[in-house]
Write a protein that holds these residues in place. Sequence first.
Motif, PDB file in Angstrom:
ATOM      1  N   PHE A  38      -4.211  -3.123 -11.030  1.00 54.96           N
ATOM      2  CA  PHE A  38      -4.903  -2.914  -9.722  1.00 54.96           C
ATOM      3  C   PHE A  38      -5.574  -1.536  -9.923  1.00 54.96           C
ATOM      4  O   PHE A  38      -5.080  -0.584 -10.091  1.00 54.96           O
ATOM      5  N   GLU A  83     -14.342  -8.446  -7.300  1.00 55.51           N
ATOM      6  CA  GLU A  83     -13.258  -8.185  -6.762  1.00 55.51           C
ATOM      7  C   GLU A  83     -12.741  -9.218  -5.890  1.00 55.51           C
ATOM      8  O   GLU A  83     -13.462 -10.253  -5.588  1.00 55.51           O
ATOM      9  N   LYS A 117      -9.403  -5.508  -8.137  1.00 59.09           N
ATOM     10  CA  LYS A 117      -9.610  -4.244  -7.339  1.00 59.09           C
ATOM     11  C   LYS A 117     -10.288  -4.791  -6.280  1.00 59.09           C
ATOM     12  O   LYS A 117     -10.952  -5.593  -6.037  1.00 59.09           O
ATOM     13  N   HIS A 168      -6.989  -2.109  -0.930  1.00 61.91           N
ATOM     14  CA  HIS A 168      -5.666  -1.843  -1.419  1.00 61.91           C
ATOM     15  C   HIS A 168      -5.399  -0.196  -1.113  1.00 61.91           C
ATOM     16  O   HIS A 168      -4.111  -0.011  -1.196  1.00 61.91           O
ATOM     17  N   LEU A 183       1.059  -4.366  -1.253  1.00 54.68           N
ATOM     18  CA  LEU A 183       0.637  -4.866  -2.408  1.00 54.68           C
ATOM     19  C   LEU A 183       1.857  -4.620  -3.479  1.00 54.68           C
ATOM     20  O   LEU A 183       2.253  -5.624  -4.306  1.00 54.68           O
ATOM     21  N   ALA A 205       2.989  -4.345 -10.723  1.00 55.98           N
ATOM     22  CA  ALA A 205       1.825  -3.866 -10.805  1.00 55.98           C
ATOM     23  C   ALA A 205       1.736  -2.183 -11.499  1.00 55.98           C
ATOM     24  O   ALA A 205       2.628  -1.594 -11.205  1.00 55.98           O
TER      25      ALA A 205
END
Length: 414
Positions: free
Chosen positions: A102, A180, A241, A245, A252, A259
């Motif tokens: 991410f 994104e 992305k 976030h 997330l 991640a």
Amino acid sequence: MLNAGMGFARRKGLMEAPDLSKSALMDNAARFTGYSDFGDDWFHKPLDRLLENLHDQARLNAAGEWAAKKQFEKVLHDRLWAEQWFREHPEILGRPLPRPVFIVGPMRSGTTRLHRLLSADHRFSHMRSFETISPVPRPGFVPGKPDPRVRLAERIMRVARFANPRTLTIHPTGPYEPEEELGLLVNSFWGMKHEAQWWVPDYGRWCEREDAVPAYRQMARLLKLVGWSQQVSSLRPWVLKTPQHMMDLPALMKVFPDARLIFTHRDPLSVVGSAASLAWNQTIIYSDHAQPERIGKEWLRKTNLQIARMRQARKMVPGNRIIDVRYDEMDRDWRGTMRRIYEFLDMDIEPSLPAMQHYMDRTAIYKRHPHQYSLEEFGLSAGQVLHELNDYITSFGIPLEDRMDRLAKTGVMA
């Protein structure tokens, strides 16, 4: 022209105002698709708040109301079709999402450039623009066959550019460009996309107080559907992305526990001005009452909150899962910066460098037509932005991009 024509038709009784009530939107979507299962009921909460503020705050023009109706209907169609795909192909939800990468940063902090460079590496999976516009394949879709979502994306982009040609300069894209995953969160009527398009500040503040986990769970389900429709290996990590976030890191990490996070940083003088310009250039398409000073104040507040939430949440992420990248580093030496990122990802960069160079060469034209904006046109000053975000600048060693003479006028030197 479209707005003027619609306004005239409505005044003459030739056209009715679109019905933007939730019951009408959902009934029409169910009737159009022939399905009735919209999935997890949580989406009703953000939808209710968004519709409420669309009515009492956004002050949409005639074309804006028509466009809003089409957007709401499209999301509801996608929710209905998605549940049908999951019923017909239960193996979709069994696809793993291993070790996604991410890119997390404020709006306009270089996340698009970094995302597209990583997407040039075929060892990663990525969303394409037509998929974030329409995440869910239409009924009858067959992987590998022509996809009508591509033509829909082309039409939407043509309309957007016609409505405001500056959108191409602000965010260059095309149907197949890496993009994104914003549309996966919009599928839950969640997030800053709506705030950057319509003046709905109360909706934004409501989202800031809510737990985003249900929206991220839906995002993960749709990501599996996109991967299935692409027919790519489920073992390839996704590179993802969106500035949302920054607000939702705890959610997330709960949904994507393995991640890896690349944090991007840029001079807030550029971030705030560019974010306000992006929101302004979208809002004026849909409303004749947009106020630049109000938009500037809101996006300064929003940027400040994004950074504060990011700094607090990243304390809970293991250090070996985090890397920081500054915008000026990418400008000065993108190859060296990308090598550092690949070392963090424990990958060899060499196989991907030719594709990355091709991307940089192909997009060099946009540097000759840069996105033009200023803080002053949105009622802001450099001193005001620096006062609120100076600790962020100092903590991450972010150099200021503004001219020294402009800083001197504010009494702030760096």
